[in-house]
Design an enzyme around this catalytic site. Structure first.
Site, PDB file in Angstrom:
ATOM      1  N   CYS A 161       0.835  -1.209   0.000  1.00 33.06           N
ATOM      2  CA  CYS A 161       0.000   0.000   0.000  1.00 33.06           C
ATOM      3  C   CYS A 161       0.863   1.250   0.000  1.00 33.06           C
ATOM      4  O   CYS A 161       0.637   2.173  -0.783  1.00 33.06           O
ATOM      5  CB  CYS A 161      -0.938  -0.015   1.204  1.00 33.06           C
ATOM      6  N   TYR A 162       1.861   1.281   0.884  1.00 33.45           N
ATOM      7  CA  TYR A 162       2.749   2.449   0.911  1.00 33.45           C
ATOM      8  C   TYR A 162       3.486   2.625  -0.422  1.00 33.45           C
ATOM      9  O   TYR A 162       3.521   3.735  -0.968  1.00 33.45           O
ATOM     10  CB  TYR A 162       3.786   2.308   2.028  1.00 33.45           C
TER      11      TYR A 162
END
Lengths: 337, 337, 337, 337
Positions: B149-150
């Site tokens: 996600c990051y």
């Protein structure tokens, strides 16, 4: 001791009142001025019902009683500059929560606050109320410019590195995160609960009025111009500031050494707690206290120094009381632990 | 179309199921494997009661029905490497949500995930599932490593600048803020409501497993080694990632020009929205969508590029569906808008 | 004055420590016992770093120093009954935060706490620590059973009506809403942030252990058996209890009259604030205070009495200090305003 | 199919647009009227950027295109009664989100909405849009009064008991808890984040405009006048309503029997889920769905029936689509699961 507050309906004044009422010096509130005169304090802050059952008096600097020892200004930016000259003339010692007397350079002020400055003379008289650095000057000051919440966190975290000349002063980035009370008590679309809850965003990127304040004092400490990029973010919580500062190290430094250096730097600062080892601070552990908690990391050629505090306490009201303590010869920690 | 999910009790799989059930291709869930076999899906996710009234099957890659078209692995890191070889051998196309097949360098993997890698051979076969850059490879891939996600937010925000050679590749700092669902569904002290609510903190400073993932792909795009400092923070909200990236510009660039460049860069990317003018994105506007919103600022010699997305959607489940669409010749946007 | 705490790692003890350290009587913490002995208090509660730099001592009632004046038990239900007999024998005055000594009827205790009671003798000695009603008994008590958070709000709101015989004692419904800290500091799925944030639910409907506590004391006040239906709900906030009580009026009562009656009833209770006119209380105005705020409405033949307080303060720690003040001849409000 | 929306800047219309765009019937938005005409939809709702890139048209009922099939009114109370007559005359089928056409008794309307009613004639034509009870009438209706969020939860939970004559109709108490989006998108002090976050309070006790709506339809179902005490509370979360209803049972009923009765009552209602056994519903499991989850308890001679739903979905926008489906001969569940 007798204290007056002008602008006594802000969140900052609510905290100030709470802590003053608890102060062991027996601080009496001699004047609570507000444009909402006539309303009871407990109408605006029901938490004070049964504790402080008085009404607001007019917003009138000239009406502050003669025997008042200290006047706190918890007014919006640009209003204090109208009050301060008259208060100083009458001999009061003043602690101003606004940005009006923090910046030496009037042009910088006018650019960032988008308002002319009508009292440049007193800017020079003002002492920046960051007790970790300016306690001696604060002790003698008639006018203290209480620091902004963001600058308190940012300066305290980077100061030891700047002062020791360890970092490149044009490489400083401060990525800050603030709870919503920092935006004040006036309802606006950005702070409407269903809008800002469960969301994060950045604002005023590289354009926030606290950026020159951070740069000015870090520059002073380093004895060199500081170029700071400051990016604030709004976080869905009531209170707390978390400041993550990045800077390039001039030369390789061991993390443990850097941490020791920062720890020693604040050895005599009762409200700075430097986290040791793997520990990093959390805003929650500073809420409703005058502490600023600091954590130190070295990653490659960069230092990462995080700091957190309560924007309404060490970032505002309790820092003002710490300043008051110093101004009146009390112990710095009186009424604050 | 028939899809299987192994590890179907995670937050990511909840979102995956929700979006698959809505998919216009009429995706059938052929297998929902979990170590909590025997429990009903709606016991774990009551939101699915009346929608998907089936029980979990065992966590057994070998039990995935032959006629399954795609297998999603929503398993903890290090478990997929046990399953993938067997699934690929049986001819399934696999989309893996974990970090097991994202890093080319096994040593880097083992250092950051603190676990030996037992399937290095398939790392080379894996395609990184960021459709904005690797759509052609994804179309042909048997194994897609769905991005973290990051990294999705960080790479998407910095890529245009890296690709165009505008920034110093050793100056990149990513200060990221994530909602708590990013930490998974297992109760731990750090995610206990009264502990993490109303608080912010940094963690794994310069030591998060997503840092090499960001560096690897940005380096690829730039054709030069990237040195990225990645600092994640936990934010008291359910979902959403806000990534604030800083990089030194090689030479002065006008902000409006840079914004145009980023806008053009993503002209054909249906899920990237570049904010124009003064606008900056907010995580909330991306929640429960496959969008990544990007904002661009130039401050002095630095670029600040912010990006936000839903960590469980574009940062995980809907990105996986976008990959699935591409792998199976569907329209990239099918079932996603 | 010297105070010991057994079980000093709970949220309740954190608040207790905070308020004791601030107490004007100069309360010294003579013993902080915990099964986490050896850990520093500031490891468990970083907020106390620099404030209380001591380590926990063993959880051993027999090790409480002889010169201790008061022992606070902030232990899980069923543990206090093991400690109380030994502490009383040694002559200590004890304030117990648990439910062990609140219910007169051992069978009711055993049914609701699902545990046998091993110290029934001392139940009769215990005084219920609700100072608004039992100040005289508390003053002389050796053992005070500090009330539960829900019962404090519920009893205080309904007591004036019960005592005056205005309501049908079998018609009482208490619909209560609590912040998550009421569930303690142990991580569990129900209190995992992404699970309980942004959600509300009811639990233990008509089966919560606080129900008989409410009924017992309301019955005492009314001189008649009380039948109370108690339904608690979990609210996504850290602290605060809001209790909405419903009861049938025996005969028509004017709302303003009823409000006056409740106001007069608490005339001499420094910590009860009865809202006047249209005003109704909000939990936030009571947080971090010892106040319980009450609002009164009459709708047709029913009274609706709402009350709110901080579950960790008036619902626990500050109420305990109010009891301590009374037990030791101090002013009830000492250290609490 | 073509749908128009008047008042298309409210939270309710945002959800309505989102669900309509996803609808399998290929609903086209023929008109989006608003007093903020000229602004782009994505300026008000950035979530729609790249999804719905159109501008608002004027708020003008007469400008709705002739070939529109259905007109949704998401306007503030009292505005719809100005538009409805003109829209009905032009032959449109109308679904009104406001309270203007829900109450049969004009006096009751005028008392609770504090505004005269200028279109009493059409009140009689309007069908209450609760598909679980009025599907046949909805199918033929030209004007549907979409129910309020609170009444949807309250009526659905109590209806089976009322219909079966099990409860005393003058004993009904509904204690409801709502997220803040229920209050609309206009910033006000009560919904300012730092004010309403971390707090709970009751409002409009026994005086909310939804009270007569609940009473009217429960009365209809029971064939007897219903006396309902309705007490709403504001909860610090974005979305969700939790309704806790209390009623006296006419005679003893076994809990399991009552649960079976409620379960059977909704056997053919695809959006009602009755929790079985020990399970109780949580608002979170209904968010962004058209489900209303119900839980049943019997405590002594009282029934406690809880219900929860998403105030913007089953409490508003998706219920409206369910009504639209029925009005146009589509499957009730089309586009909703």
């Amino acid at each position: 001791m007798k204290a007056a507050i002008l602008g006594a309906t802000s969140y900052g004044s609510r905290e100030l009142i709470k802590w003053l009422l608890r102060h062991p010096a027996g601080v009496k509130l001699s004047y609570l001025g507000s444009r909402q005169e006539g309303m009871k304090v407990s109408d605006v802050f029901p938490v004070f019902e049964g504790v402080l059952d008085v009404a607001y008096q007019p917003h009138d600097p000239d009406a502050v009683p003669e025997d008042t020892d200290v006047v706190f200004l918890t007014l919006p930016h640009t209003v204090p500059m109208e009050c301060v000259p008259r208060l100083l003339e009458r001999g009061f010692r003043v602690i101003d929560f606004s940005g009006d007397y923090r910046l030496r350079n009037v042009d910088v002020y006018e650019k960032h606050y988008k308002h002319g400055h009508t009292d440049p003379a007193n800017i020079e008289e003002a002492v920046y109320g960051l007790p970790e650095f300016f306690a001696d000057e604060i002790a003698k000051a008639q006018l203290v410019a209480n620091p902004g919440c963001y600058p308190t966190a940012a300066i305290l975290s980077i100061a030891p590195l700047a002062k020791h000349g360890l970092i490149e002063m044009d490489s400083i980035i401060v990525d800050a995160k603030s709870g919503v009370s920092g935006a004040g008590n006036k309802p606006k679309p950005d702070y409407h609960f269903p809008h800002c809850n469960e969301s994060v965003h950045a604002y005023k990127v590289g354009a926030h009025q606290h950026e020159p304040e951070i740069a000015q004092y870090l520059g002073d400490l380093a004895g060199a111009e500081a170029n700071v990029l400051f990016v604030p973010h709004l976080i869905p919580m009531d209170r707390g500031i978390f400041s993550t500062a990045y800077a390039n190290l001039k030369k390789a430094v061991d993390e443990e050494e850097l941490r020791s250096l920062v720890t020693e730097f604040y050895e005599n600062a009762p409200f700075i707690r430097v986290k040791q080892g793997e520990n990093l601070p959390r805003t929650k552990d500073t809420i409703d206290t005058n502490f600023c908690d600091i954590g130190v990391r070295v990653v490659g050629q960069r230092a990462v120094v995080v700091a957190c505090l309560d924007n309404l306490a060490k970032g505002m009201a309790t820092q003002a009381i710490q300043n008051m303590n110093i101004m009146f010869g009390l112990k710095q920690t009186d009424g604050l632990v």
